[in-house]
Design a protein around this motif. Structure first.
Motif, mmCIF file in Angstrom:
data_model
loop_
_atom_site.group_PDB
_atom_site.id
_atom_site.type_symbol
_atom_site.label_atom_id
_atom_site.label_comp_id
_atom_site.label_asym_id
_atom_site.label_seq_id
_atom_site.Cartn_x
_atom_site.Cartn_y
_atom_site.Cartn_z
ATOM 1 N N ARG A 41 0.843 -1.215 0.000
ATOM 2 C CA ARG A 41 0.000 0.000 0.000
ATOM 3 C C ARG A 41 0.865 1.246 0.000
ATOM 4 N NH1 ARG A 41 -3.535 -2.278 4.775
ATOM 5 N NH2 ARG A 41 -4.543 -3.944 3.610
ATOM 6 N N TYR A 42 0.332 2.303 -0.612
ATOM 7 C CA TYR A 42 1.072 3.576 -0.685
ATOM 8 C C TYR A 42 1.450 4.046 0.716
ATOM 9 C CZ TYR A 42 2.170 8.327 -2.347
ATOM 10 O OH TYR A 42 2.798 9.509 -2.654
ATOM 11 N N SER A 43 0.449 4.041 1.632
ATOM 12 C CA SER A 43 0.712 4.566 2.984
ATOM 13 C C SER A 43 1.805 3.751 3.675
ATOM 14 C CB SER A 43 -0.568 4.565 3.815
ATOM 15 O OG SER A 43 -1.077 3.244 3.869
ATOM 16 N N GLU A 44 1.800 2.448 3.491
ATOM 17 C CA GLU A 44 2.816 1.601 4.143
ATOM 18 C C GLU A 44 4.199 1.861 3.539
ATOM 19 O OE1 GLU A 44 -0.187 -2.252 4.710
ATOM 20 O OE2 GLU A 44 1.313 -2.256 3.132
ATOM 21 N N CYS A 45 4.256 1.893 2.208
ATOM 22 C CA CYS A 45 5.565 2.056 1.541
ATOM 23 C C CYS A 45 6.180 3.395 1.916
ATOM 24 C CB CYS A 45 5.406 1.931 0.026
ATOM 25 S SG CYS A 45 4.907 0.267 -0.480
ATOM 26 N N VAL A 46 5.363 4.454 1.881
ATOM 27 C CA VAL A 46 5.865 5.784 2.238
ATOM 28 C C VAL A 46 6.294 5.800 3.708
ATOM 29 C CG1 VAL A 46 5.100 8.171 2.624
ATOM 30 C CG2 VAL A 46 4.620 7.050 0.455
ATOM 31 N N GLY A 47 5.469 5.193 4.569
ATOM 32 C CA GLY A 47 5.789 5.153 6.002
ATOM 33 C C GLY A 47 7.133 4.473 6.245
ATOM 34 N N ILE A 48 7.386 3.381 5.552
ATOM 35 C CA ILE A 48 8.643 2.634 5.739
ATOM 36 C C ILE A 48 9.822 3.464 5.218
ATOM 37 C CG2 ILE A 48 9.943 0.597 4.956
ATOM 38 C CD1 ILE A 48 7.225 -0.951 5.007
ATOM 39 N N LEU A 49 9.684 4.026 4.002
ATOM 40 C CA LEU A 49 10.818 4.745 3.407
ATOM 41 C C LEU A 49 11.179 6.013 4.182
ATOM 42 C CD1 LEU A 49 10.015 4.376 -0.405
ATOM 43 C CD2 LEU A 49 11.644 3.058 0.954
ATOM 44 N N LYS A 50 10.155 6.644 4.771
ATOM 45 C CA LYS A 50 10.431 7.896 5.503
ATOM 46 C C LYS A 50 11.052 7.647 6.869
ATOM 47 C CE LYS A 50 7.197 11.471 4.178
ATOM 48 N NZ LYS A 50 5.830 11.954 4.468
ATOM 49 N N ASP A 51 10.762 6.497 7.463
ATOM 50 C CA ASP A 51 11.210 6.244 8.833
ATOM 51 C C ASP A 51 12.535 5.475 8.811
ATOM 52 O OD1 ASP A 51 11.633 5.556 11.426
ATOM 53 O OD2 ASP A 51 9.722 4.511 11.703
ATOM 54 N N ASN A 52 13.625 6.223 8.582
ATOM 55 C CA ASN A 52 14.901 5.524 8.428
ATOM 56 C C ASN A 52 15.539 5.171 9.780
ATOM 57 O OD1 ASN A 52 15.386 8.627 7.957
ATOM 58 N ND2 ASN A 52 17.248 7.770 8.854
ATOM 59 N N GLU A 53 14.827 5.453 10.878
ATOM 60 C CA GLU A 53 15.334 4.949 12.166
ATOM 61 C C GLU A 53 14.812 3.551 12.422
ATOM 62 O OE1 GLU A 53 14.736 7.760 15.310
ATOM 63 O OE2 GLU A 53 16.114 9.166 14.356
ATOM 64 N N SER A 54 13.565 3.308 12.055
ATOM 65 C CA SER A 54 12.993 1.973 12.279
ATOM 66 C C SER A 54 13.327 1.006 11.145
ATOM 67 C CB SER A 54 11.468 2.063 12.383
ATOM 68 O OG SER A 54 11.092 3.023 13.333
ATOM 69 N N TRP A 55 13.575 1.571 9.949
ATOM 70 C CA TRP A 55 13.787 0.722 8.768
ATOM 71 C C TRP A 55 15.148 0.996 8.147
ATOM 72 C CZ3 TRP A 55 10.534 -3.104 8.281
ATOM 73 C CH2 TRP A 55 9.246 -2.976 8.820
ATOM 74 N N LEU A 56 15.995 -0.014 8.086
ATOM 75 C CA LEU A 56 17.366 0.181 7.615
ATOM 76 C C LEU A 56 17.556 -0.325 6.191
ATOM 77 C CD1 LEU A 56 19.244 -0.978 10.848
ATOM 78 C CD2 LEU A 56 18.597 1.359 10.187
ATOM 79 N N SER A 57 18.480 0.308 5.479
ATOM 80 C CA SER A 57 18.888 -0.159 4.152
ATOM 81 C C SER A 57 20.052 -1.122 4.311
ATOM 82 C CB SER A 57 19.339 1.020 3.306
ATOM 83 O OG SER A 57 18.250 1.864 3.050
ATOM 84 N N GLY A 58 20.284 -1.923 3.274
ATOM 85 C CA GLY A 58 21.441 -2.838 3.314
ATOM 86 C C GLY A 58 21.069 -4.145 3.976
#
Ligand code: HEM
Length: 384
Positions: A41-58
Protein backbone atom coordinates in the motif's frame (compact mmCIF):
# COMPACT_ATOMS: atom_id res chain seq x y z
CA UNK A 1 0.79 -16.04 5.09
CA UNK A 2 0.59 -16.16 1.32
CA UNK A 3 2.02 -17.79 -1.76
CA UNK A 4 3.96 -15.47 -4.02
CA UNK A 5 4.02 -16.13 -7.77
CA UNK A 6 7.33 -17.07 -9.36
CA UNK A 7 8.91 -13.64 -9.51
CA UNK A 8 11.37 -14.68 -12.26
CA UNK A 9 8.66 -15.96 -14.60
CA UNK A 10 8.57 -13.90 -17.85
CA UNK A 11 4.77 -13.80 -17.62
CA UNK A 12 5.05 -12.25 -14.15
CA UNK A 13 7.66 -9.76 -15.33
CA UNK A 14 5.37 -8.70 -18.15
CA UNK A 15 2.30 -8.28 -15.96
CA UNK A 16 2.94 -8.21 -12.20
CA UNK A 17 -0.03 -5.91 -11.60
CA UNK A 18 -2.69 -8.49 -10.59
CA UNK A 19 -0.28 -9.68 -7.88
CA UNK A 20 0.17 -6.11 -6.65
CA UNK A 21 -3.58 -5.62 -6.55
CA UNK A 22 -4.07 -8.78 -4.53
CA UNK A 23 -1.15 -7.74 -2.32
CA UNK A 24 -2.66 -4.34 -1.56
CA UNK A 25 -5.81 -6.03 -0.20
CA UNK A 26 -3.83 -8.20 2.24
CA UNK A 27 -0.73 -6.10 2.85
CA UNK A 28 1.66 -6.58 4.53
CA UNK A 29 2.17 -10.20 3.50
CA UNK A 30 4.68 -12.68 4.84
CA UNK A 31 6.16 -14.87 2.07
CA UNK A 32 7.49 -18.02 3.77
CA UNK A 33 9.51 -19.21 0.74
CA UNK A 34 11.47 -15.95 0.73
CA UNK A 35 11.43 -15.51 4.51
CA UNK A 36 10.42 -11.91 3.88
CA UNK A 37 7.53 -9.54 4.25
CA UNK A 38 6.08 -7.53 1.39
CA UNK A 39 4.37 -4.13 1.63
CA UNK A 40 2.10 -2.96 -1.19
CA UNK A 41 0.00 0.00 0.00
CA UNK A 42 1.07 3.58 -0.68
CA UNK A 43 0.71 4.57 2.98
CA UNK A 44 2.82 1.60 4.14
CA UNK A 45 5.56 2.06 1.54
CA UNK A 46 5.87 5.78 2.24
CA UNK A 47 5.79 5.15 6.00
CA UNK A 48 8.64 2.63 5.74
CA UNK A 49 10.82 4.75 3.41
CA UNK A 50 10.43 7.90 5.50
CA UNK A 51 11.21 6.24 8.83
CA UNK A 52 14.90 5.52 8.43
CA UNK A 53 15.33 4.95 12.17
CA UNK A 54 12.99 1.97 12.28
CA UNK A 55 13.79 0.72 8.77
CA UNK A 56 17.37 0.18 7.62
CA UNK A 57 18.89 -0.16 4.15
CA UNK A 58 21.44 -2.84 3.31
CA UNK A 59 21.52 -6.47 4.18
CA UNK A 60 23.10 -6.13 7.59
CA UNK A 61 26.49 -5.79 9.26
CA UNK A 62 27.34 -9.50 9.41
CA UNK A 63 26.90 -9.99 5.68
CA UNK A 64 28.93 -6.98 4.62
CA UNK A 65 31.97 -7.71 6.78
CA UNK A 66 34.55 -7.48 3.98
CA UNK A 67 33.19 -4.54 2.02
CA UNK A 68 32.01 -1.15 3.18
CA UNK A 69 28.37 -0.63 2.13
CA UNK A 70 27.68 1.77 -0.75
CA UNK A 71 25.71 4.94 -0.10
CA UNK A 72 22.54 3.18 -1.27
CA UNK A 73 22.96 0.36 1.23
CA UNK A 74 24.30 2.39 4.15
CA UNK A 75 22.50 4.13 7.00
CA UNK A 76 23.16 7.27 9.06
CA UNK A 77 25.67 8.45 10.09
CA UNK A 78 27.66 6.89 7.19
CA UNK A 79 24.90 7.64 4.67
CA UNK A 80 24.59 11.28 5.83
CA UNK A 81 28.30 11.81 5.33
CA UNK A 82 28.49 10.21 1.87
CA UNK A 83 25.35 11.89 0.60
CA UNK A 84 26.46 15.28 1.96
CA UNK A 85 29.76 15.03 0.10
CA UNK A 86 28.27 13.77 -3.17
CA UNK A 87 25.50 16.40 -3.09
CA UNK A 88 28.18 19.10 -3.26
CA UNK A 89 29.37 17.81 -6.62
CA UNK A 90 26.18 16.36 -8.14
CA UNK A 91 24.12 19.54 -8.17
CA UNK A 92 20.93 20.39 -10.09
CA UNK A 93 22.85 23.29 -11.66
CA UNK A 94 25.51 20.95 -12.98
CA UNK A 95 22.77 18.77 -14.49
CA UNK A 96 20.98 21.74 -16.09
CA UNK A 97 24.16 22.86 -17.82
CA UNK A 98 24.30 19.53 -19.61
CA UNK A 99 21.16 20.10 -21.60
CA UNK A 100 22.64 21.37 -24.91
CA UNK A 101 25.29 18.65 -24.99
CA UNK A 102 22.77 15.89 -24.21
CA UNK A 103 20.46 17.21 -26.89
CA UNK A 104 23.26 17.06 -29.43
CA UNK A 105 24.12 13.48 -28.41
CA UNK A 106 20.48 12.33 -28.58
CA UNK A 107 20.13 14.01 -32.00
CA UNK A 108 23.21 12.26 -33.35
CA UNK A 109 21.99 8.90 -32.04
CA UNK A 110 18.59 9.38 -33.66
CA UNK A 111 19.42 10.97 -37.01
CA UNK A 112 20.46 7.80 -38.75
CA UNK A 113 17.58 5.71 -37.34
CA UNK A 114 15.11 8.42 -38.32
CA UNK A 115 16.15 8.18 -41.97
CA UNK A 116 15.58 4.42 -41.97
CA UNK A 117 12.09 4.75 -40.47
CA UNK A 118 12.76 1.97 -37.99
CA UNK A 119 15.11 1.01 -35.20
CA UNK A 120 15.53 -0.95 -32.04
CA UNK A 121 14.83 1.95 -29.69
CA UNK A 122 16.81 0.41 -26.84
CA UNK A 123 19.90 -0.12 -28.95
CA UNK A 124 19.66 3.15 -30.86
CA UNK A 125 18.83 5.57 -28.06
CA UNK A 126 17.61 4.35 -24.68
CA UNK A 127 20.73 2.34 -23.91
CA UNK A 128 23.58 4.53 -25.23
CA UNK A 129 22.23 7.91 -24.06
CA UNK A 130 22.61 7.38 -20.27
CA UNK A 131 26.07 5.79 -20.63
CA UNK A 132 27.36 8.64 -22.78
CA UNK A 133 25.71 11.16 -20.44
CA UNK A 134 27.41 9.79 -17.35
CA UNK A 135 30.78 9.57 -19.13
CA UNK A 136 30.32 13.21 -20.13
CA UNK A 137 29.40 14.26 -16.58
CA UNK A 138 32.29 12.42 -15.00
CA UNK A 139 34.77 13.92 -17.45
CA UNK A 140 35.87 10.70 -19.16
CA UNK A 141 38.22 11.44 -22.04
CA UNK A 142 36.15 11.02 -25.26
CA UNK A 143 38.85 8.68 -26.60
CA UNK A 144 38.15 6.33 -23.67
CA UNK A 145 34.36 6.45 -24.02
CA UNK A 146 34.01 3.08 -25.78
CA UNK A 147 36.21 1.51 -23.14
CA UNK A 148 34.11 3.10 -20.40
CA UNK A 149 30.91 1.77 -21.98
CA UNK A 150 32.44 -1.67 -22.12
CA UNK A 151 33.38 -1.58 -18.39
CA UNK A 152 29.93 -0.33 -17.51
CA UNK A 153 28.25 -3.13 -19.53
CA UNK A 154 30.38 -5.80 -17.93
CA UNK A 155 29.85 -4.53 -14.39
CA UNK A 156 26.09 -4.24 -14.82
CA UNK A 157 25.85 -7.67 -16.54
CA UNK A 158 27.79 -9.31 -13.72
CA UNK A 159 25.38 -7.88 -11.13
CA UNK A 160 22.45 -9.54 -12.87
CA UNK A 161 24.35 -12.84 -12.76
CA UNK A 162 24.88 -12.57 -16.51
CA UNK A 163 28.66 -12.70 -16.80
CA UNK A 164 31.94 -13.12 -15.02
CA UNK A 165 33.51 -9.96 -16.48
CA UNK A 166 32.45 -7.78 -13.53
CA UNK A 167 35.45 -8.03 -11.19
CA UNK A 168 38.00 -7.62 -14.01
CA UNK A 169 36.07 -4.70 -15.48
CA UNK A 170 35.71 -2.99 -12.16
CA UNK A 171 39.46 -3.55 -11.55
CA UNK A 172 40.34 -1.89 -14.87
CA UNK A 173 37.87 0.89 -14.32
CA UNK A 174 39.18 1.57 -10.83
CA UNK A 175 42.70 1.81 -12.19
CA UNK A 176 41.63 4.33 -14.82
CA UNK A 177 39.58 6.40 -12.37
CA UNK A 178 42.30 6.21 -9.74
CA UNK A 179 44.59 7.97 -12.22
CA UNK A 180 41.87 10.39 -13.27
CA UNK A 181 41.17 11.35 -9.64
CA UNK A 182 44.86 12.09 -9.05
CA UNK A 183 45.00 14.18 -12.21
CA UNK A 184 41.89 16.20 -11.33
CA UNK A 185 43.09 16.71 -7.77
CA UNK A 186 46.20 18.37 -9.25
CA UNK A 187 44.38 20.21 -12.06
CA UNK A 188 40.61 20.49 -11.39
CA UNK A 189 38.22 20.94 -14.31
CA UNK A 190 34.50 21.56 -14.55
CA UNK A 191 33.47 17.90 -14.22
CA UNK A 192 32.03 15.56 -11.59
CA UNK A 193 35.32 13.83 -10.80
CA UNK A 194 36.87 17.21 -9.96
CA UNK A 195 33.80 18.06 -7.86
CA UNK A 196 34.00 14.74 -6.00
CA UNK A 197 37.73 14.96 -5.25
CA UNK A 198 37.30 18.52 -3.97
CA UNK A 199 34.06 17.99 -1.97
CA UNK A 200 34.69 18.63 1.68
CA UNK A 201 32.55 18.81 4.81
CA UNK A 202 34.06 19.98 8.09
CA UNK A 203 37.52 18.96 6.95
CA UNK A 204 36.29 15.54 5.82
CA UNK A 205 36.71 14.23 2.25
CA UNK A 206 35.92 11.07 0.30
CA UNK A 207 38.78 8.58 0.39
CA UNK A 208 39.99 7.19 -2.94
CA UNK A 209 38.25 3.92 -2.10
CA UNK A 210 34.95 5.72 -1.41
CA UNK A 211 35.30 7.73 -4.61
CA UNK A 212 35.77 4.63 -6.72
CA UNK A 213 32.86 2.90 -5.05
CA UNK A 214 30.69 5.96 -5.69
CA UNK A 215 31.55 5.92 -9.39
CA UNK A 216 30.51 2.28 -9.71
CA UNK A 217 27.27 3.08 -7.83
CA UNK A 218 26.47 5.93 -10.23
CA UNK A 219 26.85 3.59 -13.19
CA UNK A 220 24.87 0.78 -11.70
CA UNK A 221 22.06 2.94 -10.30
CA UNK A 222 21.77 5.31 -13.23
CA UNK A 223 22.12 3.53 -16.53
CA UNK A 224 19.69 0.66 -16.83
CA UNK A 225 17.02 2.57 -14.90
CA UNK A 226 17.04 5.49 -17.33
CA UNK A 227 17.18 3.16 -20.34
CA UNK A 228 14.04 1.51 -19.01
CA UNK A 229 12.24 4.82 -18.47
CA UNK A 230 12.81 5.81 -22.12
CA UNK A 231 11.76 2.38 -23.41
CA UNK A 232 8.77 2.03 -21.08
CA UNK A 233 7.55 5.42 -22.32
CA UNK A 234 7.48 4.05 -25.89
CA UNK A 235 5.46 1.01 -24.77
CA UNK A 236 2.95 3.11 -22.82
CA UNK A 237 2.57 5.65 -25.63
CA UNK A 238 1.97 2.91 -28.22
CA UNK A 239 -0.60 1.33 -25.89
CA UNK A 240 -2.37 4.71 -25.39
CA UNK A 241 -2.36 6.48 -28.79
CA UNK A 242 -4.88 9.14 -27.75
CA UNK A 243 -2.63 10.18 -24.88
CA UNK A 244 0.40 10.23 -27.19
CA UNK A 245 -1.55 12.42 -29.64
CA UNK A 246 -2.05 14.96 -26.84
CA UNK A 247 1.71 15.02 -26.22
CA UNK A 248 2.47 15.34 -29.93
CA UNK A 249 0.09 18.29 -30.15
CA UNK A 250 1.57 19.96 -27.06
CA UNK A 251 5.20 19.06 -26.35
CA UNK A 252 5.10 20.88 -23.01
CA UNK A 253 3.24 17.78 -21.78
CA UNK A 254 6.37 15.62 -22.19
CA UNK A 255 7.55 16.03 -18.55
CA UNK A 256 4.17 15.18 -17.01
CA UNK A 257 3.69 12.31 -19.50
CA UNK A 258 7.04 10.89 -18.34
CA UNK A 259 5.96 11.19 -14.70
CA UNK A 260 2.92 9.12 -15.63
CA UNK A 261 5.19 6.52 -17.26
CA UNK A 262 7.26 6.47 -14.06
CA UNK A 263 4.05 5.84 -12.10
CA UNK A 264 2.44 3.08 -14.18
CA UNK A 265 5.59 1.39 -15.46
CA UNK A 266 8.15 2.10 -12.74
CA UNK A 267 11.71 1.24 -13.85
CA UNK A 268 12.51 0.29 -10.24
CA UNK A 269 9.58 -1.81 -9.04
CA UNK A 270 10.76 -2.50 -5.52
CA UNK A 271 13.39 -1.90 -2.87
CA UNK A 272 14.13 -3.64 0.43
CA UNK A 273 14.40 -2.54 4.06
CA UNK A 274 14.99 -4.43 7.32
CA UNK A 275 13.37 -3.71 10.66
CA UNK A 276 15.69 -2.07 13.21
CA UNK A 277 13.23 -3.02 16.01
CA UNK A 278 9.97 -4.90 16.44
CA UNK A 279 7.44 -2.77 14.61
CA UNK A 280 3.82 -2.68 13.48
CA UNK A 281 2.76 -2.25 9.84
CA UNK A 282 -1.01 -1.97 9.32
CA UNK A 283 -1.57 -3.93 12.53
CA UNK A 284 0.94 -6.70 11.67
CA UNK A 285 3.94 -7.13 13.89
CA UNK A 286 7.26 -7.38 12.08
CA UNK A 287 10.20 -8.59 14.15
CA UNK A 288 13.54 -6.83 14.44
CA UNK A 289 15.86 -7.99 11.65
CA UNK A 290 13.08 -9.17 9.32
CA UNK A 291 13.16 -7.85 5.77
CA UNK A 292 10.40 -6.18 3.80
CA UNK A 293 10.11 -5.83 0.03
CA UNK A 294 8.70 -2.33 -0.48
CA UNK A 295 6.69 -2.51 -3.75
CA UNK A 296 7.01 1.01 -5.13
CA UNK A 297 5.13 -0.04 -8.27
CA UNK A 298 2.19 -1.40 -6.25
CA UNK A 299 2.03 1.82 -4.19
CA UNK A 300 2.00 3.76 -7.47
CA UNK A 301 -1.33 2.16 -8.42
CA UNK A 302 -2.99 2.43 -5.01
CA UNK A 303 -6.52 3.84 -5.51
CA UNK A 304 -6.30 5.45 -2.04
CA UNK A 305 -3.65 7.78 -3.46
CA UNK A 306 -4.34 7.89 -7.22
CA UNK A 307 -7.91 8.33 -8.50
CA UNK A 308 -8.50 5.94 -11.45
CA UNK A 309 -5.06 4.41 -10.98
CA UNK A 310 -5.32 2.27 -14.12
CA UNK A 311 -5.99 5.26 -16.36
CA UNK A 312 -2.86 6.47 -18.16
CA UNK A 313 -3.23 10.24 -18.03
CA UNK A 314 -0.38 12.31 -19.48
CA UNK A 315 -1.63 15.38 -17.60
CA UNK A 316 -2.21 13.73 -14.20
CA UNK A 317 -1.90 16.21 -11.33
CA UNK A 318 -1.01 15.69 -8.61
CA UNK A 319 1.16 12.69 -9.36
CA UNK A 320 3.07 11.84 -6.20
CA UNK A 321 4.48 8.54 -7.40
CA UNK A 322 7.36 7.04 -5.43
CA UNK A 323 9.35 5.69 -8.38
CA UNK A 324 12.47 7.55 -7.23
CA UNK A 325 11.96 6.41 -3.64
CA UNK A 326 11.42 8.77 -0.73
CA UNK A 327 13.26 10.04 2.33
CA UNK A 328 17.03 10.05 2.80
CA UNK A 329 17.76 7.65 -0.10
CA UNK A 330 15.59 9.59 -2.60
CA UNK A 331 17.25 9.06 -5.97
CA UNK A 332 20.33 11.24 -6.33
CA UNK A 333 20.03 11.04 -10.11
CA UNK A 334 16.32 11.95 -10.45
CA UNK A 335 16.98 15.37 -12.07
CA UNK A 336 19.42 13.75 -14.50
CA UNK A 337 17.07 10.87 -15.36
CA UNK A 338 14.19 13.31 -15.92
CA UNK A 339 16.34 15.53 -18.14
CA UNK A 340 17.67 12.63 -20.23
CA UNK A 341 14.21 11.16 -20.79
CA UNK A 342 12.74 14.57 -21.65
CA UNK A 343 15.46 15.28 -24.19
CA UNK A 344 15.21 11.77 -25.66
CA UNK A 345 11.47 12.18 -26.23
CA UNK A 346 11.68 15.76 -27.49
CA UNK A 347 14.28 14.76 -30.06
CA UNK A 348 12.36 11.62 -31.02
CA UNK A 349 9.07 13.47 -31.56
CA UNK A 350 10.87 16.07 -33.68
CA UNK A 351 11.91 13.33 -36.07
CA UNK A 352 9.21 10.66 -35.98
CA UNK A 353 5.51 9.91 -35.60
CA UNK A 354 3.09 6.95 -35.95
CA UNK A 355 5.14 4.47 -33.91
CA UNK A 356 4.46 0.74 -34.41
CA UNK A 357 5.94 -2.34 -32.84
CA UNK A 358 7.47 -4.52 -35.58
CA UNK A 359 7.33 -7.90 -33.87
CA UNK A 360 4.55 -10.16 -32.60
CA UNK A 361 6.92 -12.05 -30.34
CA UNK A 362 6.96 -11.18 -26.63
CA UNK A 363 9.63 -8.57 -25.97
CA UNK A 364 12.65 -9.75 -24.00
CA UNK A 365 12.38 -8.41 -20.45
CA UNK A 366 15.02 -7.28 -17.99
CA UNK A 367 15.25 -10.54 -16.01
CA UNK A 368 14.57 -9.31 -12.48
CA UNK A 369 11.39 -8.34 -10.63
CA UNK A 370 13.23 -5.38 -9.10
CA UNK A 371 13.29 -3.66 -12.50
CA UNK A 372 10.76 -3.19 -15.26
CA UNK A 373 11.92 -2.80 -18.84
CA UNK A 374 12.66 -4.51 -22.14
CA UNK A 375 16.10 -5.22 -23.55
CA UNK A 376 15.03 -4.82 -27.17
CA UNK A 377 12.26 -2.69 -28.65
CA UNK A 378 11.99 -2.86 -32.45
CA UNK A 379 9.75 -0.07 -33.72
CA UNK A 380 8.85 1.43 -37.08
CA UNK A 381 7.66 5.00 -37.55
CA UNK A 382 7.04 7.66 -40.16
CA UNK A 383 9.79 10.26 -40.41
CA UNK A 384 8.52 13.81 -39.93
C1 HEM B 1 14.42 6.62 -14.27
C2 HEM B 1 15.60 6.44 -13.73
C3 HEM B 1 15.83 6.14 -12.27
C4 HEM B 1 15.00 5.56 -11.35
C5 HEM B 1 13.58 5.04 -11.56
C6 HEM B 1 15.73 5.50 -10.09
C7 HEM B 1 15.21 5.01 -8.91
C8 HEM B 1 15.83 5.07 -7.69
C9 HEM B 1 15.24 4.66 -6.44
C10 HEM B 1 13.85 4.04 -6.28
C11 HEM B 1 16.15 4.90 -5.46
C12 HEM B 1 15.96 4.66 -3.96
C13 HEM B 1 16.29 3.25 -3.57
C14 HEM B 1 16.03 2.97 -2.10
O1 HEM B 1 15.50 3.83 -1.38
O2 HEM B 1 16.36 1.86 -1.66
C15 HEM B 1 17.33 5.45 -6.09
C16 HEM B 1 18.49 5.81 -5.43
C17 HEM B 1 19.64 6.22 -6.07
N1 HEM B 1 19.77 6.54 -7.41
FE1 HEM B 1 18.34 6.41 -8.81
N2 HEM B 1 16.97 6.05 -10.29
C18 HEM B 1 17.08 6.47 -11.59
C19 HEM B 1 18.16 7.10 -12.18
C20 HEM B 1 19.34 7.40 -11.54
C21 HEM B 1 20.48 8.07 -12.14
C22 HEM B 1 20.52 8.61 -13.57
C23 HEM B 1 21.46 8.11 -11.20
C24 HEM B 1 22.86 8.68 -11.25
C25 HEM B 1 23.55 8.97 -12.28
C26 HEM B 1 20.93 7.49 -10.00
C27 HEM B 1 21.63 7.36 -8.82
C28 HEM B 1 21.07 6.93 -7.62
C29 HEM B 1 21.83 6.86 -6.38
C30 HEM B 1 23.30 7.21 -6.19
C31 HEM B 1 20.91 6.42 -5.40
C32 HEM B 1 21.21 6.18 -3.93
C33 HEM B 1 20.86 7.42 -3.14
C34 HEM B 1 21.07 7.27 -1.65
O3 HEM B 1 21.24 6.15 -1.17
O4 HEM B 1 21.09 8.31 -0.96
N3 HEM B 1 19.66 7.07 -10.24
N4 HEM B 1 17.10 5.57 -7.46
Amino acid sequence: MAQAPNLQDPAFLENPFPFYEMGRQMSPLFIPAAGMWMAFRYSECVGILKDNESWLSGIGPAETADAEPTMLSSNPPRHTRLRGLVNQAFTPRMIEQLEPRLRQIAGELLDEAAKRGECDLVEALAYPLPVIAIAEILGVDPARRQQFKDWSDRIVASLGGGGAGGPAASGEMREYFGELCAERRARPRNDLISGLVQAEMEGDRLSLEELLQMLVLLLVAGNETTTNLIGNAMLEFMAHPTELAKVEADRSLIPSALEEVLRVSSPVQATVRRAARDIDVSGQRIDEGQRVVVWLAAANRDPEQFPDPLTFDVARTPNRHISFGMGIHFCLGAPLARLEAKIAWEELLKRATNFRLVTDAPLPRVPTFIMRGVTSLPVAFDPR
